[in-house]
Design a protein around this motif. Structure first.
Motif, short mmCIF file in Angstrom:
data_model
loop_
_atom_site.label_atom_id
_atom_site.label_comp_id
_atom_site.label_asym_id
_atom_site.label_seq_id
_atom_site.Cartn_x
_atom_site.Cartn_y
_atom_site.Cartn_z
N MET A 198 10.27 -2.87 -15.86
CA MET A 198 8.81 -2.98 -15.81
C MET A 198 8.15 -2.28 -16.98
SD MET A 198 8.35 -2.37 -11.67
CE MET A 198 6.60 -2.01 -11.78
N HIS A 199 6.92 -2.67 -17.27
CA HIS A 199 6.14 -2.00 -18.30
C HIS A 199 5.72 -0.62 -17.81
CE1 HIS A 199 4.92 -6.26 -19.82
NE2 HIS A 199 6.06 -5.86 -20.33
N ASN A 200 5.49 0.28 -18.76
CA ASN A 200 5.16 1.66 -18.41
C ASN A 200 3.96 1.77 -17.47
OD1 ASN A 200 7.26 2.42 -20.05
ND2 ASN A 200 5.97 3.17 -21.73
N LEU A 201 2.89 1.05 -17.76
CA LEU A 201 1.69 1.16 -16.93
C LEU A 201 1.94 0.61 -15.53
CD1 LEU A 201 -1.21 0.22 -19.40
CD2 LEU A 201 -0.60 2.49 -18.51
N ASP A 202 2.75 -0.43 -15.43
CA ASP A 202 3.05 -1.00 -14.11
C ASP A 202 3.82 0.00 -13.26
OD1 ASP A 202 1.79 -3.36 -14.76
OD2 ASP A 202 3.61 -4.31 -15.50
N VAL A 203 4.73 0.74 -13.88
CA VAL A 203 5.46 1.79 -13.16
C VAL A 203 4.48 2.87 -12.71
CG1 VAL A 203 7.19 3.63 -13.37
CG2 VAL A 203 7.63 1.38 -14.37
N TRP A 204 3.59 3.25 -13.59
CA TRP A 204 2.66 4.34 -13.30
C TRP A 204 1.74 4.00 -12.14
CZ3 TRP A 204 3.21 9.08 -15.08
CH2 TRP A 204 2.20 10.00 -14.85
N TYR A 205 1.33 2.75 -12.04
CA TYR A 205 0.37 2.37 -11.00
C TYR A 205 1.03 1.94 -9.69
CZ TYR A 205 -3.30 2.49 -14.55
OH TYR A 205 -4.18 2.90 -15.52
N ALA A 206 2.36 1.84 -9.69
CA ALA A 206 3.04 1.41 -8.47
C ALA A 206 2.85 2.44 -7.36
CB ALA A 206 4.53 1.21 -8.74
N GLN A 207 2.55 1.99 -6.16
CA GLN A 207 2.46 2.89 -5.02
C GLN A 207 2.81 2.13 -3.75
OE1 GLN A 207 -2.15 3.01 -3.57
NE2 GLN A 207 -1.67 4.29 -5.32
N THR A 208 3.08 2.88 -2.70
CA THR A 208 3.54 2.29 -1.46
C THR A 208 2.41 2.30 -0.44
OG1 THR A 208 5.58 3.46 -1.96
CG2 THR A 208 5.53 2.24 0.09
N LYS A 209 1.61 1.24 -0.41
CA LYS A 209 0.54 1.15 0.59
C LYS A 209 1.16 0.74 1.93
CE LYS A 209 -3.04 -0.18 -2.73
NZ LYS A 209 -4.02 -1.24 -3.10
N MET A 210 0.81 1.47 2.97
CA MET A 210 1.42 1.22 4.27
C MET A 210 1.07 -0.16 4.81
SD MET A 210 3.58 3.41 5.17
CE MET A 210 3.80 2.81 6.85
N GLU A 211 -0.09 -0.67 4.45
CA GLU A 211 -0.44 -2.01 4.92
C GLU A 211 0.56 -3.03 4.40
OE1 GLU A 211 -4.01 0.59 4.86
OE2 GLU A 211 -2.45 0.10 3.42
N GLY A 212 0.98 -2.85 3.14
CA GLY A 212 1.97 -3.75 2.56
C GLY A 212 3.34 -3.57 3.19
N ILE A 213 3.68 -2.31 3.51
CA ILE A 213 4.97 -2.04 4.16
C ILE A 213 5.01 -2.68 5.54
CG2 ILE A 213 6.40 -0.21 5.15
CD1 ILE A 213 5.44 1.56 2.85
N GLU A 214 3.90 -2.58 6.27
CA GLU A 214 3.84 -3.14 7.62
C GLU A 214 4.15 -4.64 7.57
OE1 GLU A 214 1.00 -2.62 11.49
OE2 GLU A 214 0.04 -2.89 9.55
N ALA A 215 3.58 -5.32 6.57
CA ALA A 215 3.84 -6.76 6.44
C ALA A 215 5.27 -7.02 5.99
CB ALA A 215 2.85 -7.37 5.45
N LEU A 216 5.77 -6.13 5.10
CA LEU A 216 7.10 -6.32 4.54
C LEU A 216 8.19 -6.23 5.60
CD1 LEU A 216 8.73 -6.64 1.87
CD2 LEU A 216 8.83 -4.15 1.78
N VAL A 217 8.05 -5.29 6.53
CA VAL A 217 9.11 -5.07 7.52
C VAL A 217 8.84 -5.78 8.84
CG1 VAL A 217 9.64 -2.83 6.52
CG2 VAL A 217 8.11 -2.93 8.48
N ALA A 218 7.73 -6.51 8.91
CA ALA A 218 7.37 -7.16 10.18
C ALA A 218 8.47 -8.09 10.67
CB ALA A 218 6.06 -7.92 10.02
N ASP A 219 9.11 -8.80 9.73
CA ASP A 219 10.14 -9.75 10.16
C ASP A 219 11.44 -9.06 10.57
OD1 ASP A 219 10.73 -8.88 7.62
OD2 ASP A 219 11.54 -10.80 6.95
N GLN A 220 11.54 -7.74 10.31
CA GLN A 220 12.73 -7.00 10.70
C GLN A 220 12.53 -6.23 12.01
OE1 GLN A 220 14.52 -4.72 7.42
NE2 GLN A 220 13.02 -5.64 6.06
#
Length: 472
Positions: free
Chosen positions: A181-203
């Motif tokens: 990834m580009h440097n700025l994309d790494v810097w701005y990456a974060q783990t929003k719980m709303e996204g995690i909830e959707a990500l693991v919903a099928d599991q």
């Protein structure tokens, strides 16, 4: 200014190919399989001696509480034993690639909190020991914590191996993703719980999805208002912090009048000076609150005995609170093995490390130095007491739940390391296979054995009266 040799202010910028070559060359020196190794050094210092040395600088009346908490179980012991493990990790293989370390990356030092934009995020949330050092040390502390938590829950050998390998695989795969990834994309990456909830919903089944939603909702409720209602009350017509000794002791109950006045004056001065470490807009916001009351608070397991104050401030009216925590920052337990901090103030060390590793940090995070009534200077860092803060109780988890939590921790640690270290070199060292995953699964079990032996030694020392413990 950038020179014609591709440098900024004289610092070289190797190409991605050159950085990958560093990681691949490290495999020859330090095979990935070598990380499975753990056996105590013949010169290993007694962990109890390390813990007792650490306790000498702490509030002595609180030290027995720390021992009592660590005595409860091997996992509780592990949480307080960052210093002994730092000494053990110093004798394990390292590649020489350094990052900003959390320094105490066990599974319960990851959790939920609010970003300044009011998103609920998941990230590393404890930085008392943060320092630059070998990236492997954080991953090993996380892996061992998952094995120890799994043992406490009665999980089988296969279940624990499944959990630990999944967490390490998550770290490895995400480091490889961040490497591309580009440097700025790494810097701005974060783990929003709303996204995690959707990500693991099928599991997750319906019941587990509801449980995850409840955890998130509980975290959102753990804010200044909730802490305000729990910790304070009206006494003689004034809002004050309610005593809950020995865990919460208002300053008025702690010292005689003259010493109390001197300490209160110093803490007020500390808050005023600390404001200078904040961004100007956050400093302006802080200035709209007035200091009302303060109390000493016992926190965590490993931090018990450090000087920690909670400060009650009020804004527009009596129902507009801000609760902040002023916590003593000691020398990192890693410093003896990884090198001293570049910062003279240990509070600044903590704040700088937190800002570097976290995707989003508390707007009131800052540092200062203060002189106690004993005449000694001590360093502190300051943050909000609670801001949508929540942790996940591993003791009630089934194997699948701990696996998902471990994978989230692996992601967060990879993102934090990618911000501060050479993610391309680390990714090239780890590679696309599972050699490192399998090695750390073995290491985690080997170290869990050592941890149980160390916990038993603490129990024996308390039971024999060699060390004083106080249940609290």
């Amino acid at each position: 200014m950038t020179s014609d040799t591709g440098t900024l202010e004289g610092h070289p910028h190797p190409s991605p190919r050159e950085r990958a070559a560093v990681g691949k060359a490290a495999r020859a020196r330090v095979p990935r399989s070598s990380h499975a190794e753990y056996s105590p050094s013949k010169r290993r210092v007694d962990p109890l001696e390390i813990l007792e040395r650490q306790a000498t600088a702490r509030v002595q009346e609180l030290v027995p509480i720390r021992r009592s908490r660590m005595r409860e179980s091997p996992f509780r012991y592990y949480r307080g034993a960052a210093a002994p493990m730092a000494a053990d990790l110093a004798n394990t293989p390292v590649t020489g690639i350094r990052v900003q370390l959390c320094g105490d990356a066990h599974v319960l030092n990851f959790g939920l909190f609010a970003s300044p934009e009011r998103h609920l995020v998941f990230d590393v949330n404890d930085f008392d020991e943060t320092l630059p050092g070998p990236w492997e040390w954080d991953v090993k502390r996380l892996a061992a914590s998952l094995a120890i938590a799994g043992r406490e829950n009665g999980f089988t050998d296969l279940e624990r191996a499944y959990i630990v390998s999944a967490a390490v695989r998550s770290y490895r795969e995400w480091i490889r993703t961040f490497a591309g990834m580009h440097n700025l994309d790494v810097w701005y990456a974060q783990t929003k719980m709303e996204g995690i909830e959707a990500l693991v919903a099928d599991q997750l089944g319906k019941g587990k999805r509801r449980k995850l939603s409840k955890v998130m909702e509980k975290a959102r409720g753990r804010d200044n208002i909730q802490a305000f209602e729990k910790l304070t009350g009206i006494v003689d017509g004034e809002r004050q912090i309610i005593p809950a000794p020995p865990l919460v002791v208002p300053i008025g109950d702690l010292l005689p009048n003259v010493e109390r006045a001197a300490l209160e004056h110093e803490i007020r001065a500390l808050i005023a000076r600390y404001a200078g470490t904040l961004r100007p807009d956050y400093r302006q916001l802080l200035s709209q609150f007035r200091l009302v009351d303060m109390a000493r608070k016992v926190v965590g397991v490993g931090s018990v005995g450090t000087r920690c104050w909670i400060i009650l401030m009020l804004g527009r009216d009596e129902e507009d609170p801000l609760l902040i925590q002023v916590k003593e920052a000691e020398r990192s337990v890693l410093a003896e093995y990884a090198g001293e901090s570049e910062y003279d103030n240990q509070g600044q060390r903590v704040v700088a490390g937190q800002r570097l590793m976290q995707a989003a940090s508390d707007i009131f995070l800052g540092w200062e130095r203060a002189t106690g009534i004993d005449g000694r200077e001590r360093d502190f860092y300051v943050r909000q007491l609670r801001d949508w803060k929540g942790s996940i109780d591993t003791a009630v988890m089934l194997p699948e739940g701990l696996r998902i939590l471990g994978e989230l921790c692996g992601f967060s640690l990879a993102r934090a390391h990618a911000r501060s270290g050479d993610r391309i070199a680390i990714a090239a060292y780890l590679g696309g296979g599972d050699s490192f995953d399998r090695a750390l699964t073995d290491f985690a079990e080997n170290y869990a054995d050592q941890n149980e032996r160390d916990h038993e030694a603490l129990v024996e020392a308390v039971d024999s009266g060699r060390l004083v413990s106080d249940a609290a």
